[in-house]
Design a protein around this motif. Structure first.
Motif, PDB file in Angstrom:
ATOM      1  N   THR A 268      16.622   3.212   5.428  1.00 47.69           N
ATOM      2  CA  THR A 268      15.914   3.489   4.176  1.00 47.69           C
ATOM      3  C   THR A 268      14.765   4.456   4.418  1.00 47.69           C
ATOM      4  N   ASP A 269      14.330   5.098   3.340  1.00 46.90           N
ATOM      5  CA  ASP A 269      13.168   5.978   3.425  1.00 46.90           C
ATOM      6  C   ASP A 269      11.961   5.386   2.692  1.00 46.90           C
ATOM      7  N   CYS A 270      12.015   4.099   2.440  1.00 46.37           N
ATOM      8  CA  CYS A 270      10.935   3.426   1.714  1.00 46.37           C
ATOM      9  C   CYS A 270       9.955   2.793   2.705  1.00 46.37           C
ATOM     10  N   PRO A 271       8.633   3.054   2.577  1.00 47.57           N
ATOM     11  CA  PRO A 271       7.667   2.442   3.493  1.00 47.57           C
ATOM     12  C   PRO A 271       7.669   0.912   3.444  1.00 47.57           C
ATOM     13  N   ASP A 272       8.026   0.354   2.303  1.00 43.36           N
ATOM     14  CA  ASP A 272       8.036  -1.108   2.167  1.00 43.36           C
ATOM     15  C   ASP A 272       9.481  -1.602   2.327  1.00 43.36           C
ATOM     16  N   ILE A 273       9.799  -2.028   3.548  1.00 46.30           N
ATOM     17  CA  ILE A 273      11.171  -2.468   3.809  1.00 46.30           C
ATOM     18  C   ILE A 273      11.505  -3.751   3.046  1.00 46.30           C
ATOM     19  N   TYR A 274      10.471  -4.541   2.737  1.00 42.40           N
ATOM     20  CA  TYR A 274      10.712  -5.797   2.021  1.00 42.40           C
ATOM     21  C   TYR A 274      11.124  -5.530   0.573  1.00 42.40           C
ATOM     22  N   GLU A 275      10.616  -4.441  -0.001  1.00 40.25           N
ATOM     23  CA  GLU A 275      11.032  -4.071  -1.353  1.00 40.25           C
ATOM     24  C   GLU A 275      12.525  -3.752  -1.383  1.00 40.25           C
TER      25      GLU A 275
END
Length: 332
Positions: A268-275
């Motif tokens: 993923t390219d999202c800083p919040d992996i939990y999201e």
């Protein structure tokens, strides 16, 4: 406090340090990070006036280390990778010798010796021969000599190399304490060590600056993607369709692992992996698909450093001067 401008050091045609520029401010702990052979020790030796530069300048509190070495060196305490200890002396004798070499005399000398012995917690070893001390205690004696003269900057080259785990923790704690009253720069190739101690991280590779920021900001850059690994009994085609329908997923790697199960590695390219993991869970629930297992891998400082270093395609330094250094894949 320290200004390094376009610093270059060449051995023959090989640049050990290449056009290095950065500024160190007062009152923080800086981690000087890089693999063996990156140029850390060379840079530190130039910063402390122990080695000449091919090009560039180093200024300590405004004083040029080459043009005004006496004033510049007064402001630096230095511990090389191999501490310059006299094994036949006691720490007390050795510190008295170093203090006198730094120009300390009388009550000032004795007071500073007592202070650095207390600060580095070597009271129990002060009257024993240095040759009889453990490496951890020898490192402490080396740090104590660097503190004499009350320099504003403490520079430590690989201070925890060769120490056992307990000694490493003790030296780390000592560095943290020093950071409350001094500007500290210490080199290491151990990323977790730098991350645990430092306010700022200076990364170099093959003599070049590749990053200079706080640990938190470097992590936020997320140069290496977060990863999610999951297992499902859904067919590979359905699993791929489901995962590609989730925002911030950039890569899906599918692998059959037997018994009708499929393993998916998702980047993923999202800083919040939990999201993203919440979105994955909800997508499976809405589809009525079975999610048997899910694990998260968050990008860390090591991932970031490796990706930054891989971007530098310069050749490896010659050995004589190197420092003591069937799957389905889809992408969006």
């Amino acid at each position: 406090m320290i200004e390094i401008q376009h610093l270059t050091k060449c051995y023959g045609e090989h640049p050990a340090v290449s056009d290095l520029s950065f500024t160190v401010d007062s009152g923080q702990i800086y981690g000087f990070l890089g693999p063996n052979g990156a140029g850390k020790s060379t840079t530190m030796n130039i910063m402390t006036g122990c080695l000449s530069a091919t090009e560039g300048s180093v200024r300590i509190d405004g004083y040029d280390i080459f043009e005004q070495p006496k004033e510049a060196k007064k402001r630096i305490g230095y511990l090389p990778e191999l501490p310059p200890l006299y094994m036949s002396e006691t720490p007390l004798e050795y510190l008295r010798f170093v203090g006198e070499a730094k120009g300390l005399r009388g009550a000032d000398l004795e007071g500073q010796i007592a202070g650095v012995i207390r600060q580095t917690k070597i009271e129990d070893a002060a009257h024993r021969r240095i040759s009889a001390l453990s490496k951890g205690y020898r490192q402490r004696v080396g740090i104590a000599q660097a503190l004499l003269g009350n320099p504003e900057v403490i520079i430590l080259d690989e201070p925890t190399v060769g120490l056992d785990p307990i000694q490493i923790i003790e030296i780390r704690d000592l560095i943290k304490d020093l950071g409350q009253t001094h500007t500290v720069i210490f080199s290491s190739h151990i990323l977790s060590e730098v991350q645990a101690i430092c306010d700022q991280i200076i990364m170099i590779d093959r003599g070049k600056l590749i990053a200079f920021d706080t640990p938190e900001n470097l992590e936020k850059q997320m140069l290496s993607p977060n990863e999610i690994t999951l297992t499902s009994d859904s067919p590979a085609e359905e699993l791929q369709e489901l995962l590609w329908g989730i925002d911030h997923i950039t890569s899906v790697h599918l692998e059959g692992i037997g018994e009708g199960l499929t393993k998916a590695q998702v980047k993923t390219d999202c800083p919040d992996i939990y999201e993203v993991s919440r979105s994955v869970f909800l997508a499976f629930a809405q589809r009525g698909a079975v999610l048997l297992e899910m694990s998260l891998k968050k990008a860390n400082l090591e991932d970031i450093f490796l990706e930054l270093a891989e971007g530098d395609t310069a050749p490896e330094p010659p050995a004589e001067i190197a420092e003591s250094e069937e799957n389905e894949v889809t992408e969006k």
